[in-house]
Design a protein around this motif. Structure first.
Motif, PDB file in Angstrom:
ATOM      1  N   LYS A   8      46.563  42.226  50.116  1.00 31.24           N
ATOM      2  CA  LYS A   8      46.266  40.804  49.891  1.00 31.24           C
ATOM      3  C   LYS A   8      46.768  40.319  48.542  1.00 31.24           C
ATOM      4  CE  LYS A   8      42.211  40.525  52.779  1.00 31.24           C
ATOM      5  NZ  LYS A   8      41.722  41.905  52.849  1.00 31.24           N
ATOM      6  N   TYR A   9      47.072  41.258  47.668  1.00 34.04           N
ATOM      7  CA  TYR A   9      47.558  40.862  46.348  1.00 34.04           C
ATOM      8  C   TYR A   9      48.752  41.715  45.954  1.00 34.04           C
ATOM      9  CZ  TYR A   9      47.755  40.207  41.329  1.00 34.04           C
ATOM     10  OH  TYR A   9      48.189  39.945  40.061  1.00 34.04           O
ATOM     11  N   ALA A  10      49.827  41.054  45.587  1.00 30.88           N
ATOM     12  CA  ALA A  10      51.021  41.755  45.095  1.00 30.88           C
ATOM     13  C   ALA A  10      50.918  41.841  43.578  1.00 30.88           C
ATOM     14  CB  ALA A  10      52.266  40.994  45.509  1.00 30.88           C
ATOM     15  N   PRO A  11      50.804  43.058  43.035  1.00 34.21           N
ATOM     16  CA  PRO A  11      50.610  43.164  41.582  1.00 34.21           C
ATOM     17  C   PRO A  11      51.862  42.780  40.803  1.00 34.21           C
ATOM     18  CG  PRO A  11      50.924  45.330  42.529  1.00 34.21           C
ATOM     19  CD  PRO A  11      50.854  44.372  43.679  1.00 34.21           C
ATOM     20  N   SER A  12      51.666  42.503  39.516  1.00 37.28           N
ATOM     21  CA  SER A  12      52.807  42.214  38.645  1.00 37.28           C
ATOM     22  C   SER A  12      53.599  43.510  38.429  1.00 37.28           C
ATOM     23  CB  SER A  12      52.303  41.689  37.304  1.00 37.28           C
ATOM     24  OG  SER A  12      51.585  42.719  36.650  1.00 37.28           O
ATOM     25  N   GLU A  60      39.023  36.725  50.570  1.00 45.02           N
ATOM     26  CA  GLU A  60      39.469  38.119  50.432  1.00 45.02           C
ATOM     27  C   GLU A  60      38.431  39.071  51.001  1.00 45.02           C
ATOM     28  OE1 GLU A  60      40.508  39.140  46.478  1.00 45.02           O
ATOM     29  OE2 GLU A  60      42.358  37.982  46.503  1.00 45.02           O
ATOM     30  N   ILE A 107      41.166  47.010  45.439  1.00 41.39           N
ATOM     31  CA  ILE A 107      40.883  46.777  46.862  1.00 41.39           C
ATOM     32  C   ILE A 107      41.887  45.769  47.430  1.00 41.39           C
ATOM     33  CG2 ILE A 107      39.196  45.790  48.494  1.00 41.39           C
ATOM     34  CD1 ILE A 107      36.984  46.856  46.580  1.00 41.39           C
ATOM     35  N   ALA A 108      42.127  44.686  46.680  1.00 42.74           N
ATOM     36  CA  ALA A 108      43.061  43.639  47.137  1.00 42.74           C
ATOM     37  C   ALA A 108      44.486  44.183  47.254  1.00 42.74           C
ATOM     38  CB  ALA A 108      43.019  42.456  46.177  1.00 42.74           C
ATOM     39  N   LEU A 160      51.838  46.084  36.139  1.00 40.58           N
ATOM     40  CA  LEU A 160      50.738  46.779  36.812  1.00 40.58           C
ATOM     41  C   LEU A 160      51.276  47.770  37.848  1.00 40.58           C
ATOM     42  CD1 LEU A 160      47.761  47.276  37.354  1.00 40.58           C
ATOM     43  CD2 LEU A 160      47.720  45.228  38.788  1.00 40.58           C
ATOM     44  N   GLU A 189      38.293  41.860  54.615  1.00 35.10           N
ATOM     45  CA  GLU A 189      38.255  43.319  54.384  1.00 35.10           C
ATOM     46  C   GLU A 189      37.654  44.065  55.552  1.00 35.10           C
ATOM     47  OE1 GLU A 189      36.312  43.864  50.615  1.00 35.10           O
ATOM     48  OE2 GLU A 189      37.984  42.937  49.566  1.00 35.10           O
ATOM     49  N   ASN A 212      32.005  39.798  40.404  1.00 34.06           N
ATOM     50  CA  ASN A 212      32.642  40.025  39.104  1.00 34.06           C
ATOM     51  C   ASN A 212      32.415  38.849  38.144  1.00 34.06           C
ATOM     52  OD1 ASN A 212      34.462  38.029  39.771  1.00 34.06           O
ATOM     53  ND2 ASN A 212      35.993  39.444  40.539  1.00 34.06           N
ATOM     54  N   ARG A 213      33.046  38.970  36.955  1.00 35.55           N
ATOM     55  CA  ARG A 213      32.824  37.970  35.892  1.00 35.55           C
ATOM     56  C   ARG A 213      33.183  36.553  36.332  1.00 35.55           C
ATOM     57  NH1 ARG A 213      34.863  42.284  32.432  1.00 35.55           N
ATOM     58  NH2 ARG A 213      36.894  41.781  33.285  1.00 35.55           N
ATOM     59  N   GLN A 253      37.873  45.337  42.399  1.00 34.26           N
ATOM     60  CA  GLN A 253      38.244  44.350  43.432  1.00 34.26           C
ATOM     61  C   GLN A 253      39.760  44.157  43.508  1.00 34.26           C
ATOM     62  OE1 GLN A 253      35.682  43.980  41.367  1.00 34.26           O
ATOM     63  NE2 GLN A 253      34.026  42.794  42.275  1.00 34.26           N
ATOM     64  N   THR A 254      40.413  44.262  42.360  1.00 33.83           N
ATOM     65  CA  THR A 254      41.873  44.110  42.347  1.00 33.83           C
ATOM     66  C   THR A 254      42.539  45.293  43.054  1.00 33.83           C
ATOM     67  OG1 THR A 254      41.806  42.801  40.331  1.00 33.83           O
ATOM     68  CG2 THR A 254      43.889  43.869  40.825  1.00 33.83           C
ATOM     69  N   VAL A 298      42.276  47.230  35.363  1.00 33.11           N
ATOM     70  CA  VAL A 298      41.923  46.070  36.197  1.00 33.11           C
ATOM     71  C   VAL A 298      40.538  46.307  36.813  1.00 33.11           C
ATOM     72  CG1 VAL A 298      44.313  45.472  36.774  1.00 33.11           C
ATOM     73  CG2 VAL A 298      43.052  47.047  38.261  1.00 33.11           C
ATOM     74  N   THR A 299      40.067  45.355  37.604  1.00 27.89           N
ATOM     75  CA  THR A 299      38.769  45.533  38.250  1.00 27.89           C
ATOM     76  C   THR A 299      38.954  46.278  39.587  1.00 27.89           C
ATOM     77  OG1 THR A 299      38.943  43.429  39.412  1.00 27.89           O
ATOM     78  CG2 THR A 299      37.871  43.402  37.265  1.00 27.89           C
ATOM     79  N   ASP A 312      41.278  40.218  34.496  1.00 29.69           N
ATOM     80  CA  ASP A 312      42.513  40.948  34.785  1.00 29.69           C
ATOM     81  C   ASP A 312      43.520  39.993  35.440  1.00 29.69           C
ATOM     82  OD1 ASP A 312      42.098  40.784  37.493  1.00 29.69           O
ATOM     83  OD2 ASP A 312      41.551  42.872  37.777  1.00 29.69           O
ATOM     84  N   GLU A 313      44.722  40.510  35.731  1.00 34.49           N
ATOM     85  CA  GLU A 313      45.803  39.599  36.149  1.00 34.49           C
ATOM     86  C   GLU A 313      45.501  38.863  37.456  1.00 34.49           C
ATOM     87  OE1 GLU A 313      49.176  42.379  36.517  1.00 34.49           O
ATOM     88  OE2 GLU A 313      48.935  42.116  38.676  1.00 34.49           O
ATOM     89  N   ARG A 314      44.833  39.547  38.408  1.00 34.64           N
ATOM     90  CA  ARG A 314      44.522  38.881  39.682  1.00 34.64           C
ATOM     91  C   ARG A 314      43.495  37.769  39.483  1.00 34.64           C
ATOM     92  NH1 ARG A 314      40.537  40.820  42.121  1.00 34.64           N
ATOM     93  NH2 ARG A 314      39.742  39.909  44.020  1.00 34.64           N
ATOM     94  N   GLU A 315      42.483  38.059  38.661  1.00 34.06           N
ATOM     95  CA  GLU A 315      41.460  37.047  38.381  1.00 34.06           C
ATOM     96  C   GLU A 315      42.064  35.852  37.643  1.00 34.06           C
ATOM     97  OE1 GLU A 315      37.536  39.918  38.008  1.00 34.06           O
ATOM     98  OE2 GLU A 315      38.876  39.715  36.312  1.00 34.06           O
TER      99      GLU A 315
END
Lengths: 73, 140
Positions: A43-47, B136, A37-38, A50, B140, B2-3, A34-35, A31-32, B66-69
């Protein structure tokens, strides 16, 4: 997308695994940065896939990486 | 950046350029009172080609996210669809309510409403992507 009742130990586990950087962890799980970090900031619940990848990277059970507080639901 | 953020910024710039270009073309067509499919197609070619290029690009770039994006992109697309539906509904019924049921509206109104809806949806999609990333980052 935020996960109010989901906490995680990703940051602590990174430091316990040779001061792994966010970028290194991101590259390992595909992943990136930023993911990561999230996820660390909640701030982000992964699948599930992941989450398992993260747990396997740290070589610990998934429960040690993510905790879900049922009382707050 | 990012992209997905880069794509959103490029989309915003492209939409602005398309709006100006297509608006000018449509203005000329209306001014010379052009009719027929050929003149409409020639006048709108720049906008149509640009739209097609960005559609193909966005589809090919989707695989690299990726999945979040992908979640952010999907959510933004849904917002764009809602906006498009709402805009077309408001424009269609708005004309009816403002002009009256038996009034006649200029023929260019229909393509203007159609294109404005598409451009607005693209704008909302790009803005939604940037807003979600900005929110987001701000926390931070």
């Amino acid at each position: 997308m935020s996960s109010d009742y989901l906490t995680n130990q990703v940051r602590r586990l990174r430091f316990e695994h040779g001061q792994m950087t966010q970028q290194q962890l991101a590259d390992k799980v595909g992943v990136t940065r930023q993911t990561i970090i999230a996820i660390e900031s909640g701030k982000y619940a992964p699948s599930l896939p992941l989450a398992f990848k993260l747990a396997r990277t740290f070589d610990v059970p998934i429960e040690q990486v993510f905790q879900y507080d049922e009382q707050e639901t | 950046m990012n992209r997905l953020q880069k794509k959103a910024w490029i989309n915003l710039a492209a939409i602005t350029a398309c709006v100006v270009l297509t608006g000018m073309c449509l203005g000329i067509l209306v001014y010379i009172n052009a009719r027929g499919f050929d003149s409409l197609l020639v006048g709108l070619v720049p906008g149509l080609v640009a739209g097609l290029v960005f559609y193909v690009r966005s589809v090919s770039e989707e695989a690299k996210l990726d999945e979040r994006e992908k979640t952010i992109a999907r959510k933004s697309f849904v917002w764009a669809c809602y906006t498009l539906t709402l805009f077309w509904a408001c424009a269609s019924f708005g004309i009816f309510f403002v002009a009256g049921g038996k009034s006649v509206v200029p023929a260019y109104t229909l393509p203007v409403v159609f294109l404005a809806g598409l451009f607005l949806a693209q704008f909302v999609e790009s803005a939604a992507i940037l807003i979600q990333f900005a929110r987001e980052t701000a926390d931070e």
